[in-house]
Design an enzyme around this catalytic site. Sequence first.
Site, PDB file in Angstrom:
ATOM      1  N   VAL A 187       0.880  -1.723  -0.376  1.00 50.21           N
ATOM      2  CA  VAL A 187      -0.331   0.029  -0.089  1.00 50.21           C
ATOM      3  C   VAL A 187       0.217   1.337   0.097  1.00 50.21           C
ATOM      4  O   VAL A 187       0.667   2.139  -1.156  1.00 50.21           O
ATOM      5  CB  VAL A 187      -0.888  -0.241   1.294  1.00 50.21           C
ATOM      6  CG1 VAL A 187      -1.620   1.222   1.259  1.00 50.21           C
ATOM      7  CG2 VAL A 187      -1.583  -0.852   1.140  1.00 50.21           C
ATOM      8  N   ARG A 209       2.593   1.868  -3.299  1.00 46.49           N
ATOM      9  CA  ARG A 209       1.930   2.402  -4.048  1.00 46.49           C
ATOM     10  C   ARG A 209       1.274   3.775  -4.249  1.00 46.49           C
ATOM     11  O   ARG A 209       0.746   4.726  -4.926  1.00 46.49           O
ATOM     12  CB  ARG A 209       0.647   1.208  -4.498  1.00 46.49           C
ATOM     13  CG  ARG A 209      -0.757   2.021  -5.081  1.00 46.49           C
ATOM     14  CD  ARG A 209      -0.240   2.086  -6.620  1.00 46.49           C
ATOM     15  NE  ARG A 209      -1.564   2.241  -7.767  1.00 46.49           N
ATOM     16  CZ  ARG A 209      -1.441   2.753  -8.407  1.00 46.49           C
ATOM     17  NH1 ARG A 209      -0.063   1.957  -9.861  1.00 46.49           N
ATOM     18  NH2 ARG A 209      -2.414   3.030  -9.636  1.00 46.49           N
ATOM     19  N   GLU A 210       1.476   4.264  -2.853  1.00 46.46           N
ATOM     20  CA  GLU A 210       0.139   5.455  -2.065  1.00 46.46           C
ATOM     21  C   GLU A 210       1.436   6.382  -2.432  1.00 46.46           C
ATOM     22  O   GLU A 210       1.061   7.490  -2.825  1.00 46.46           O
ATOM     23  CB  GLU A 210      -0.033   5.501  -0.569  1.00 46.46           C
ATOM     24  CG  GLU A 210      -1.166   4.865  -0.750  1.00 46.46           C
ATOM     25  CD  GLU A 210      -2.184   5.445  -1.076  1.00 46.46           C
ATOM     26  OE1 GLU A 210      -2.251   6.207  -1.545  1.00 46.46           O
ATOM     27  OE2 GLU A 210      -3.613   4.723  -0.759  1.00 46.46           O
ATOM     28  N   SER A 211       3.134   5.873  -2.071  1.00 50.37           N
ATOM     29  CA  SER A 211       3.410   7.197  -2.235  1.00 50.37           C
ATOM     30  C   SER A 211       4.704   6.838  -2.571  1.00 50.37           C
ATOM     31  O   SER A 211       6.281   8.103  -2.268  1.00 50.37           O
ATOM     32  CB  SER A 211       4.058   7.610  -0.269  1.00 50.37           C
ATOM     33  OG  SER A 211       4.930   6.530   0.528  1.00 50.37           O
ATOM     34  N   TYR A 227      -5.529   0.539  -9.051  1.00 50.33           N
ATOM     35  CA  TYR A 227      -5.356   0.024  -7.709  1.00 50.33           C
ATOM     36  C   TYR A 227      -5.499  -0.657  -6.547  1.00 50.33           C
ATOM     37  O   TYR A 227      -3.683  -1.785  -6.022  1.00 50.33           O
ATOM     38  CB  TYR A 227      -5.534   1.363  -6.246  1.00 50.33           C
ATOM     39  CG  TYR A 227      -5.119   1.483  -4.950  1.00 50.33           C
ATOM     40  CD1 TYR A 227      -4.335   2.528  -4.543  1.00 50.33           C
ATOM     41  CD2 TYR A 227      -5.466   0.476  -3.817  1.00 50.33           C
ATOM     42  CE1 TYR A 227      -4.310   2.077  -3.429  1.00 50.33           C
ATOM     43  CE2 TYR A 227      -5.631   0.897  -2.560  1.00 50.33           C
ATOM     44  CZ  TYR A 227      -4.219   2.008  -2.955  1.00 50.33           C
ATOM     45  OH  TYR A 227      -3.440   1.790  -1.700  1.00 50.33           O
TER      46      TYR A 227
END
Length: 639
Positions: free
Chosen positions: A486, A489-491, A599
């Site tokens: 996560v 993918r997020e940052s 996502y």
Amino acid sequence: MVRAAVLIACSLMTTMALAETRSDTFRQALDAARNDDWDTLSRMEAELEDNHPLESYLEFHRIRAGLPELSAEKVIAYAEKYNDSPLPDDIRDIAITAYGKAKRWDALLAVSNQVPGPVTLQCYYYQARLASGDDSALQEAARLWNYGSSRPDACDPLFSAARNAGVIDEKAIWERQRLAFEAGNYSLMRYLNRSLEGSEYETAGNWLKKLYRSPDELENLPKGLSKEQKAALREDGFYRWIYTDTVTARKWYEKHAKRIKNEEARQTLARRLAWYSTIRGIEENREWLDNWLEDHSDVELLSQRTRRAIIEQNWDAVAHWIAKLPEQEQADSRWQYWQARALEATGQEDTARELLQKAAQGRNFFAFLAADRLGEPYRFSDAPYAASTPFEPPAAVNRVQLLQELEEDTAAHREWLWLLWNSDREQQQALADYALKQQWYSLAVEASIQSKSWDTLAWRFPPAYRAQFEKEALENNLDPWLAMAVSRRESAFNPRARSGVGASGLMQLMPATARNVARDVGQDRPTQAMLFDQNVNIGLGTRYLAELLEQFNGNRLLALAAYNAGPHRVDNWLEAEDDKAVPADVWVESIPFRETRDYVQAVLTYRVLFIGLHDDQPRTAQLISDKENESRYSLSMLE
């Protein structure tokens, strides 16, 4: 020996203390420069060594504060002195704005070595050109003006000059009003319409506003319009009608398409009609849509039509529409996988297996799905890095390190990007390797992207902050690799990342979400600064992910979709009736938001890669669990 060890330890402690003191001194100097506190800055600078690696940042603020009175020569001299960093571009942009506001046009042109990028700066630049006698700037003004959204206030004088010169006339205003119509900007349409009063476009402008509210009125256009105006209004009205009532718009099109005389416009509108008919799954338009698609090789629409067939589990239609795609598209793992699923459903298991074998050669969600369906291990295609020459870090790397130590992460990231953009691929790869060794995880990922090193997975998927993820995951009964995926993918593992809507830190937590999670576990209300602390962010992020998993009965597909799009949306994406429930792979393909669809696929894929690269678990059967795969996706899953 003991004495020597003590001396070495004392020496290291002294060195570290000196470095910390210098860092604190520079921090005070930088804060003073930002606040225009020149007395404090001078005192702090006296304590710093000569030619400090970050002196350009202090000098930057001296130049910035001196504008617009400061001469263009000093701005140019600064840019030439520090030409190995992004700061010259920044100071030029600031100078253009300052000189533009002060109408110092000669100075503005002196510091502008090319046309600026931002619209505000372009408007100042072309005002300067116009003031210097270059009337070609008026044509550029018309180009900037012809846009469907509002423009910055700094452009108003330039646009006024173009209006006064007749370069922007009533026809141009009408054409911009149409662009605003297309962009859905009703307030700009109304504003522009006031400028059409008393002109030959007044009635057309009034009717454009009316069609925005009631596009079906295109049948009642008044007689006083010119042939060109009537044609434009008919096109625009139908454009809007497709969006507001796709079924009725299709019925009108079938009867009256020839009334749209412009062939290019007719084809554009037909495609728009096909698009909304597809993504909205409008069965009443299905016959027209399929006939249109048979005659038009539109890859995007064919892909969407195939998705619709998958969602409906119409496997004959899936096979039919995939076969319409170009061969290059059909060779993608995604379509090979779905073609195989269609073949399985129609009893062609051997041919399906051959396609799954091809699909499984890739390194993506559908390749891993294919491998799992075959019961085979995943193929990672990892390419280790071997340097051809010893790496000598350029000066910018030292600045990146010092800026990170000062927690000036945005500046450090901009220095890093500038360095990557001004390096060849060999140096970009050397920088990626160096960043990984320094545990600059987000910078290593960025360098892997810029160098297009897609197969050097060590740079793309480093075990960033692994100990902290494992600690928090253990406390929350959570798979640490899922939380790391996560964060990736997020940052891309950037602790200081912040999105346009305020999501912050490694796991991109919204402040309200972070506050709710902290309150539920009895923690203090986190501040914005706390969310940039990796330990705080990982703690709250893993807890939130664990809560979503609990809410969705341990189903990671649903929890990940909720993490990205919100739990309430996921409830709406599940069928209410059990007889309409779908398998896991079909449900993922059916997610309406492309961002969320991508996502979920990416996070599950990243988790597989993290496990394969950094754990001793087998490289097989990791993508979707048996329980997730065997479930039928409907609201009853949540009971």
